[in-house]
Design an enzyme around this catalytic site. Structure first.
Site, PDB file in Angstrom:
ATOM      1  CB  SER A  84      -0.759  -0.174   1.220  1.00  0.00           C
ATOM      2  OG  SER A  84      -2.144   0.762   1.112  1.00  0.00           O
ATOM      3  CG  HIS A 234      -5.498  -2.627   0.285  1.00  0.00           C
ATOM      4  ND1 HIS A 234      -4.485  -2.399  -0.788  1.00  0.00           N
ATOM      5  CD2 HIS A 234      -5.089  -1.763   1.348  1.00  0.00           C
ATOM      6  CE1 HIS A 234      -3.926  -1.550  -0.331  1.00  0.00           C
ATOM      7  NE2 HIS A 234      -3.970  -1.180   0.954  1.00  0.00           N
TER       8      HIS A 234
END
Length: 255
Positions: A84, A234
């Site tokens: 991320s 994610h």
């Protein structure tokens, strides 16, 4: 800036870089198996974990922090892995200091700007900061109206700890992260490109890497390949650690 770090294992060097609101502990699920064959260094990015706080949160500054850590540890070149926001730091490092990067692995993020998607989380974190917290259960109750997902709340609560005064507080620098949020969601260096072998690992259920991002990826990383982890979003390394670790190991050991 001297970042806090944890090092384990022996062999070729690997640097692990966590995401927003995280800490070096978040990538332990990757670090532990890798440490059987590599010297793995987990870092706390600035304004996170036990690293120093700063008013600045640009990707250039965060990449420079990693360079200074490499110098401190006498590491000339390393494999760089980031998730991320940490993936963007890893990309910035590769784009601006390619001589220090062996292979690059980016977990579920693309070299593009993103719309704001942490508004409720920041509101929840502020709500906790404005209260006198008795324990994590108390903080969790405060966050529930803002964040439905228990897993997200549990992840955030890992960064809630007692400070020197004995009061519960966020380890990350919430004031700076909130102030610099538009910079954090912005793109990495758009002027450079990197020829290093690069792997983008995407969670199949995540919308952080999309088909329309392919051109931006190829423009900056011409030697990029991709791996999709099915049944993961994610937080793919937490949801499917075996599959993610296999993808990482296969890529690092490929000739």
């Amino acid at each position: 800036m001297q970042l806090n770090y944890k090092q384990q294992g022996q062999g070729p060097h690997v640097i692990l870089i966590h995401g927003l609101f995280g800490s070096l502990e978040n990538l332990n699920v990757i670090a532990k198996p890798l440490s059987e064959f590599y010297t793995v260094t987990n870092v706390d990015l600035r304004n996170h974990g036990k690293s120093p706080h700063s008013d600045t949160m640009t990707y250039a500054a965060m990449a420079q922090d990693i360079i200074e850590l490499l110098t401190h540890l006498n590491i000339d070149k390393a494999h760089i892995i980031g998730h991320s926001m940490g993936g963007k730091v890893a990309m910035e490092l590769a784009l601006t200091h390619p001589e220090h990067v062996n292979k690059l692995i980016v977990l579920d993020i693309a070299p593009v700007s993103y719309p704001a998607r942490h508004t409720k989380i920041i509101q929840a974190l502020k709500a906790v900061a404005n209260e006198s917290i008795t324990d994590r259960k108390h903080a969790d109750a405060i966050m529930q109206p803002y964040i439905d997902e228990m897993g997200v709340r549990q992840f955030l609560l890992k960064s809630l700890a007692k400070n020197d005064e004995g009061n519960f507080a966020w380890r990350f620098n919430l004031l700076s992260l909130d102030k610099n949020y538009s910079i954090i969601t912005d793109n990495v260096n758009e002027n450079n490109s990197c020829l290093c072998d690069t792997l983008f690992i995407k969670g199949n259920d995540s919308d952080y890497i999309l088909a329309e991002h392919r051109a931006a990826i190829n423009a900056r990383f011409s030697n990029a390949s991709a791996k999709i982890i099915h049944g993961a979003g994610h937080w793919l390394h937490a949801q499917k650690p075996l599959a993610v670790n296999k993808a990482i190991n296969d890529f690092l050991t490929a000739i």
